[in-house]
Design a protein around this motif. Structure first.
Motif, mmCIF file in Angstrom:
data_model
loop_
_atom_site.group_PDB
_atom_site.id
_atom_site.type_symbol
_atom_site.label_atom_id
_atom_site.label_comp_id
_atom_site.label_asym_id
_atom_site.label_seq_id
_atom_site.Cartn_x
_atom_site.Cartn_y
_atom_site.Cartn_z
ATOM 1 N N ASN A 156 0.834 -1.203 0.000
ATOM 2 C CA ASN A 156 0.000 0.000 0.000
ATOM 3 C C ASN A 156 0.867 1.250 0.000
ATOM 4 O O ASN A 156 0.547 2.263 0.644
ATOM 5 C CB ASN A 156 -0.956 -0.003 1.197
ATOM 6 C CG ASN A 156 -2.223 -0.791 0.899
ATOM 7 O OD1 ASN A 156 -2.924 -0.511 -0.063
ATOM 8 N ND2 ASN A 156 -2.489 -1.808 1.717
ATOM 9 N N ALA A 157 1.976 1.179 -0.712
ATOM 10 C CA ALA A 157 2.916 2.300 -0.780
ATOM 11 C C ALA A 157 3.736 2.165 -2.054
ATOM 12 O O ALA A 157 4.042 1.042 -2.495
ATOM 13 C CB ALA A 157 3.832 2.316 0.434
ATOM 14 N N GLU A 158 4.110 3.297 -2.619
ATOM 15 C CA GLU A 158 4.970 3.299 -3.788
ATOM 16 C C GLU A 158 6.437 3.387 -3.365
ATOM 17 O O GLU A 158 6.743 3.550 -2.183
ATOM 18 C CB GLU A 158 4.573 4.424 -4.732
ATOM 19 C CG GLU A 158 3.157 4.250 -5.289
ATOM 20 C CD GLU A 158 2.874 5.143 -6.477
ATOM 21 O OE1 GLU A 158 3.043 4.660 -7.609
ATOM 22 O OE2 GLU A 158 2.480 6.309 -6.261
ATOM 23 N N ASP A 159 7.305 3.299 -4.356
ATOM 24 C CA ASP A 159 8.737 3.163 -4.094
ATOM 25 C C ASP A 159 9.295 4.277 -3.209
ATOM 26 O O ASP A 159 10.138 4.042 -2.355
ATOM 27 C CB ASP A 159 9.478 3.122 -5.441
ATOM 28 C CG ASP A 159 10.892 2.590 -5.320
ATOM 29 O OD1 ASP A 159 11.462 2.658 -4.218
ATOM 30 O OD2 ASP A 159 11.445 2.115 -6.319
ATOM 31 N N HIS A 160 8.844 5.499 -3.382
ATOM 32 C CA HIS A 160 9.416 6.642 -2.676
ATOM 33 C C HIS A 160 8.797 6.871 -1.305
ATOM 34 O O HIS A 160 9.257 7.747 -0.560
ATOM 35 C CB HIS A 160 9.220 7.909 -3.510
ATOM 36 C CG HIS A 160 7.780 8.240 -3.747
ATOM 37 N ND1 HIS A 160 7.023 7.604 -4.706
ATOM 38 C CD2 HIS A 160 6.942 9.117 -3.129
ATOM 39 C CE1 HIS A 160 5.792 8.081 -4.685
ATOM 40 N NE2 HIS A 160 5.714 8.990 -3.734
ATOM 41 N N GLU A 161 7.768 6.099 -0.943
ATOM 42 C CA GLU A 161 7.041 6.365 0.300
ATOM 43 C C GLU A 161 7.701 5.702 1.504
ATOM 44 O O GLU A 161 8.561 4.828 1.376
ATOM 45 C CB GLU A 161 5.587 5.924 0.151
ATOM 46 C CG GLU A 161 4.832 6.748 -0.894
ATOM 47 C CD GLU A 161 3.361 6.375 -0.965
ATOM 48 O OE1 GLU A 161 2.584 6.940 -0.172
ATOM 49 O OE2 GLU A 161 2.989 5.528 -1.793
ATOM 50 N N THR A 162 7.245 6.115 2.689
ATOM 51 C CA THR A 162 7.904 5.723 3.940
ATOM 52 C C THR A 162 8.040 4.214 4.102
ATOM 53 O O THR A 162 9.110 3.720 4.481
ATOM 54 C CB THR A 162 7.121 6.298 5.137
ATOM 55 O OG1 THR A 162 7.137 7.726 5.047
ATOM 56 C CG2 THR A 162 7.737 5.868 6.463
ATOM 57 N N ALA A 163 6.970 3.459 3.844
ATOM 58 C CA ALA A 163 7.011 2.006 4.073
ATOM 59 C C ALA A 163 8.096 1.331 3.244
ATOM 60 O O ALA A 163 8.792 0.430 3.729
ATOM 61 C CB ALA A 163 5.647 1.391 3.765
ATOM 62 N N LEU A 164 8.249 1.756 1.987
ATOM 63 C CA LEU A 164 9.289 1.160 1.135
ATOM 64 C C LEU A 164 10.671 1.612 1.565
ATOM 65 O O LEU A 164 11.618 0.815 1.596
ATOM 66 C CB LEU A 164 9.045 1.516 -0.330
ATOM 67 C CG LEU A 164 8.381 0.449 -1.193
ATOM 68 C CD1 LEU A 164 9.300 -0.729 -1.438
ATOM 69 C CD2 LEU A 164 7.073 -0.019 -0.593
ATOM 70 N N ARG A 165 10.816 2.886 1.932
ATOM 71 C CA ARG A 165 12.125 3.370 2.367
ATOM 72 C C ARG A 165 12.572 2.664 3.637
ATOM 73 O O ARG A 165 13.754 2.299 3.785
ATOM 74 C CB ARG A 165 12.084 4.880 2.573
ATOM 75 C CG ARG A 165 11.937 5.657 1.271
ATOM 76 C CD ARG A 165 11.894 7.144 1.489
ATOM 77 N NE ARG A 165 13.143 7.661 2.031
ATOM 78 C CZ ARG A 165 13.358 8.960 2.259
ATOM 79 N NH1 ARG A 165 12.399 9.844 2.012
ATOM 80 N NH2 ARG A 165 14.517 9.371 2.744
ATOM 81 N N LEU A 166 11.639 2.442 4.561
ATOM 82 C CA LEU A 166 11.969 1.720 5.789
ATOM 83 C C LEU A 166 12.423 0.294 5.488
ATOM 84 O O LEU A 166 13.382 -0.205 6.084
ATOM 85 C CB LEU A 166 10.741 1.666 6.704
ATOM 86 C CG LEU A 166 10.575 2.759 7.744
ATOM 87 C CD1 LEU A 166 9.202 2.664 8.387
ATOM 88 C CD2 LEU A 166 11.656 2.638 8.809
ATOM 89 N N THR A 167 11.728 -0.359 4.584
ATOM 90 C CA THR A 167 12.024 -1.762 4.299
ATOM 91 C C THR A 167 13.296 -1.925 3.481
ATOM 92 O O THR A 167 14.102 -2.814 3.743
ATOM 93 C CB THR A 167 10.844 -2.414 3.556
ATOM 94 O OG1 THR A 167 9.638 -2.185 4.277
ATOM 95 C CG2 THR A 167 11.055 -3.913 3.428
ATOM 96 N N CYS A 168 13.502 -1.049 2.504
ATOM 97 C CA CYS A 168 14.662 -1.194 1.614
ATOM 98 C C CYS A 168 15.962 -0.773 2.285
ATOM 99 O O CYS A 168 17.012 -1.381 2.053
ATOM 100 C CB CYS A 168 14.453 -0.383 0.343
ATOM 101 S SG CYS A 168 13.122 -0.992 -0.725
#
Length: 323
Positions: A220-232
């Motif tokens: 429920n998030a795109e590449d630049h959003e918080t959830a992806l940044r946290l995970t990557c």
């Protein structure tokens, strides 16, 4: 080795407005055939009660006669920790040997305390913000003798979370303040789940620096959003080159931007579903597919298509040459 993730969108729902099983099966079976997956991660598999016990019976019916019917089928439990939840379970299918399986919900991040300012009546004390769904972590044995860690995830939706006394309908709010607090709550839950996911990955990398790790699902998030940044945990976020081996990379970055989407919302293509790979695994990456050719706009579908049988998410498939 082909890894796929697919949000089936309330598959097996007993809701009176849901499409009938037969109508959904006619659409979904060809999609599953096309995946030809060795590991398949599903989100939003419902489990209505059958004989007083919640079961994912419709999913098993869907797989009948397909190669997937012979795969191991792993279902995440609900809050009780035993049976599936009524809605939105995580399911993993695979023909690889299952070495370990874990369900992670508040193992690394405790429920967050928050006093809702707009609740009616007001909260007398802080309320616990808990995750709507767990994380599913399965360790598989590959033919090479290596271990593959697969996470199946479904993070909190971007819709505002309910606030007592503030909603006038499923998508309508009494006040802007109530909506804003609900939207904030949903964002905190999504970020909290992503943090717990990243901490789980860190535990693995502490023990296995060259671990083969895949994280699949609906963020429920795109590449630049918080959830992806946290995970990557990219190097430009951590600022430390020595942490580079711990980066997870979305495989879909190899797809041209105009084709890179798994959802269409109000005419805007969005990439909400992802497959992330550790550097050790990315060395074997060869190909990615997004089966979005027949994807409907979810706003149009909900408003104009009665009991739409298809999922409004596109499947995402990554291929790795493990030999």
């Amino acid at each position: 080795m082909r890894i796929a993730t697919f949000n089936l969108e309330s598959f097996g729902s007993s809701h009176r407005n849901a499409a009938a099983f037969k109508e959904r099966a006619v659409v979904l079976r060809p999609q599953l055939d096309r995946l030809k997956a060795d590991v398949l991660c599903f989100q939003e598999v419902d489990a209505p009660k059958v004989g007083g016990i919640r079961r994912t019976s419709d999913l098993k019916r869907l797989l009948e006669g397909m190669p997937y019917a012979e795969y191991s089928l792993l279902v995440s439990p609900g809050p009780s920790g035993v049976r599936p939840a009524d809605v939105h379970n995580l399911v993993m299918l695979t023909h690889f040997p299952v070495i370990e399986q874990h369900i992670i919900r508040h193992h690394f991040v405790e429920p967050l305390g928050f006093r809702r300012h707009t609740a009616i009546p007001p909260d007398p004390d802080v309320t616990a913000l808990t995750w709507d769904r767990p994380l599913q972590h399965v360790v598989l044995g590959l033919p090479t003798g290596s271990r593959l860690h697969v996470f199946n995830v479904h993070l909190r939706a971007r819709l505002a979370a309910a606030i007592p006394g503030q909603k006038s309908g499923p998508f309508a709010w009494e006040t802007v303040s109530g909506w804003a607090e609900g939207f904030f709550t949903a964002a905190v839950k999504r970020a909290g789940q992503a943090l717990e996911l990243r901490l789980a990955v860190e535990r693995i990398m502490d023990d296995e620096p060259d671990a083969l790790i895949l994280v699949c699902g609906d963020f429920n998030a795109e590449d630049h959003e918080t959830a992806l940044r946290l995970t990557c945990a990219r190097e430009d976020d951590t600022g430390s080159g020595h942490l580079a081996p711990r980066v997870l990379t979305p495989v879909e970055r190899t797809v041209p931007v105009d084709q890179r989407f798994t959802v269409i919302h109000h005419g805007r293509p969005e990439m909400l579903d992802h497959i992330l790979a550790s550097r050790a695994l990315f060395a074997h990456f060869t190909h990615v597919e997004i089966h979005n050719e027949m994807l409907e706009d979810e706003v149009v579908a909900y408003g104009r298509i009665r009991q739409h049988p298809e999922s409004l998410h596109a499947p995402l498939i990554a291929t790795f040459d493990i030999s």
